[in-house]
Motif scaffolding. Structure first.
Motif, short mmCIF file in Angstrom:
data_model
loop_
_atom_site.label_atom_id
_atom_site.label_comp_id
_atom_site.label_asym_id
_atom_site.label_seq_id
_atom_site.Cartn_x
_atom_site.Cartn_y
_atom_site.Cartn_z
N GLN A 344 4.36 -40.22 -31.57
CA GLN A 344 3.19 -40.72 -30.86
C GLN A 344 3.63 -41.14 -29.47
O GLN A 344 4.47 -42.03 -29.31
N THR A 349 -2.26 -34.49 -20.94
CA THR A 349 -2.63 -33.27 -21.65
C THR A 349 -4.12 -33.06 -21.54
O THR A 349 -4.85 -33.92 -21.02
N CYS A 391 -1.11 -39.53 -27.72
CA CYS A 391 -1.17 -38.21 -28.36
C CYS A 391 -0.30 -38.21 -29.60
O CYS A 391 0.68 -38.96 -29.70
N ALA A 398 0.77 -31.10 -28.42
CA ALA A 398 0.30 -32.47 -28.27
C ALA A 398 -1.21 -32.52 -28.45
O ALA A 398 -1.95 -31.79 -27.78
N VAL A 399 -1.67 -33.34 -29.39
CA VAL A 399 -3.10 -33.49 -29.66
C VAL A 399 -3.53 -34.88 -29.21
O VAL A 399 -3.00 -35.88 -29.70
N PRO A 400 -4.47 -34.97 -28.25
CA PRO A 400 -4.89 -36.29 -27.79
C PRO A 400 -5.65 -37.04 -28.89
O PRO A 400 -6.35 -36.43 -29.71
#
Length: 475
Positions: A344, A349, A391, A398-400
């Protein structure tokens, strides 16, 4: 894995190498390539790496090159930290603005727009070379202004580019320590942060199920324990209800910042330029003393960071002076992308959420909701814009994480600065001079078409190549 650092002659490169030699990042890479256009700077950095304490066991073999294609061949990961025009370019970025009575800062305001206009084209060249020579590699972008540069690269690299900066994550961890709830293992559970690069706010700090941020903002003594708490008056922070990123000093206290900069004998850029012109030849010739000389210079440089905000004679915290910021963010991201476990991190992004996500702390939005809002990690900003948010980083990227909607004043500032960033990217990628002029005029720290025209003319004079990039030579 083979790691390439573009901008391998950069001053902070030894921090990355030092982190690779010990602790949790040891063994992460099998080979390191330093690429730079300046062979003399590469020689100086190589001397520092060779003289780094710790013996030769566990050393990461490294090589230096000025050939970008050769550097990229076989790379699994690319770190980019380039500075077109060198530190002399930074001097001009700051001085042109300051000579017009405006804030003279490297990444914020007029100087940041100039820096982006010069930096985006060579970063696009690098991205295109990556598509040719190492199409499966990830690009972790340190190059400033990180948000704008990352956004410009999305059309070329898609999700395989991530921007990093240590200021947001550093704020979160410093605030957590001051509140007595240090974040275990670097996790960001319960942390709410939204913004753009160098323009964001910590609005929730709830690692144990209770938000400790209100108590921290009410405690003047606790606020004095860390950098951001000292930058702003306690009553102001309590009323704001959030902790601003340190770069918001230039917005909230712009008159004080501008006056302090005008009163300094040298700009920050001039100080660094002078230091590096003297230091690099010494490093290259210093043999086993190179690392010691570099470390002394690094600590001196860190002490001067945001000095205009410490006119009371205060100094930076020892934790900040010790290093371990942005290079650890980059290496933690690299480890996660390489399949070494999720992480994390606060990153730059795309603002797009997975389709099942909803606002922070709420259930997923129903199918009838506004699809644009449903797709944005920061509601109110375009879903395809680059933002700076917590993220989850995995081997897939990378996923927000969804954040609450910014309040009216914060959202207005974010939207305006994002408009400036997108105009700047448009100007740099298409040669549209009118977009560059509008970007300067729209920025809150310029806010004047007349000053914008003077700024752009000043930067074109300082950087002749800038004037050549406009389509058809239009002025």
């Amino acid at each position: 894995m083979r790691l390439l650092i573009a901008g391998g002659g950069g001053f902070r490169v030894p921090l990355i190498y030092r982190a690779l030699l010990s602790g949790s990042f040891s063994g992460l890479v099998t080979g390191l390539v330093l690429y730079d256009v300046d062979l003399s700077r590469l020689a100086a950095v190589a001397a520092v790496l060779r003289s780094m304490p710790g013996g030769h066991s566990g050393r990461v073999p490294f090589e230096c090159t000025t050939d970008p294609a050769a550097a990229l061949d076989g790379a699994g990961m690319v770190f980019a930290a380039i500075r077109p025009g060198g530190t002399a370019g930074r001097v001009a970025d700051e001085k042109v603005a300051q000579d017009l009575g405006l804030l003279g800062q490297e990444t914020t305001g007029a100087g940041g727009i100039s820096y982006a206009l010069r930096t985006i084209p060579p970063m696009l060249d690098l991205a295109r070379l990556m598509r040719e020579h190492c199409p499966d590699a990830w690009l972790i972008n340190f190059t400033n202004p990180a948000g704008m540069v990352t956004e410009a690269l999305l059309p070329v690299l898609g999700q395989r580019v991530i921007g990093i900066c240590d200021s947001a994550g550093g704020l979160v961890h410093r605030a957590a320590r001051a509140a007595g709830v240090p974040l275990a293992g670097g996790r960001l559970d319960g942390v709410g942060y939204y913004g753009l690069n160098h323009l964001g706010w910590l609005y929730r700090l709830e690692p144990g199920g209770r938000d400790v941020l209100p108590d921290l903002l009410a405690d003047a003594g606790a606020l004095q324990r860390f950098e951001e708490g000292r930058l702003f008056p306690q009553p102001f922070l309590a009323e704001l209800g959030m902790l601003p990123n340190e770069y918001l000093y230039y917005y909230y206290r712009r008159q004080e910042a501008r006056a302090a900069m005008q009163g300094m004998a040298q700009t920050r850029g001039e100080t660094i330029d002078s230091q590096q012109r003297e230091l690099y030849p010494r490093l290259a010739a210093a043999g086993q003393e190179a690392y010691r000389l570099w470390e002394e210079a690094r600590r001196s440089r860190e002490e001067g960071y945001l000095a205009e905000a410490r006119q009371d004679g205060g100094s930076r915290d020892e934790d900040d002076l010790a290093g371990g910021g942005y290079e650890r963010v980059a290496l933690a991201a690299m480890r996660a992308l390489a399949g070494g476990g999720d992480a994390q991190l606060i990153l730059n992004t795309c603002n797009t959420l997975p389709s099942s996500s909803g606002p922070a702390g709420q259930a997923p939005l129903p199918a009838t909701a506004d699809p644009t809002a449903a797709r944005a990690a920061i509601p109110g900003l375009p879903a395809d814009a680059v933002v700076e948010v917590p993220c989850m980083v995995t081997a897939d990227g990378a996923v927000p994480l969804p954040q609450q909607a910014p309040a009216g004043t914060q959202l207005e500032l974010l939207q305006r600065v994002k408009d400036v960033e997108r105009l700047t990217v448009l100007a740099a990628t298409t040669g549209n001079r009118a977009a560059a002029l509008e970007a300067f005029a729209r920025h809150p720290l310029v806010d004047s078409p007349e000053r914008a025209a003077l700024l752009l003319a000043g930067y074109e004079q300082a950087f002749p190549d800038l004037g050549k990039m406009w389509k058809g030579g239009a002025r």
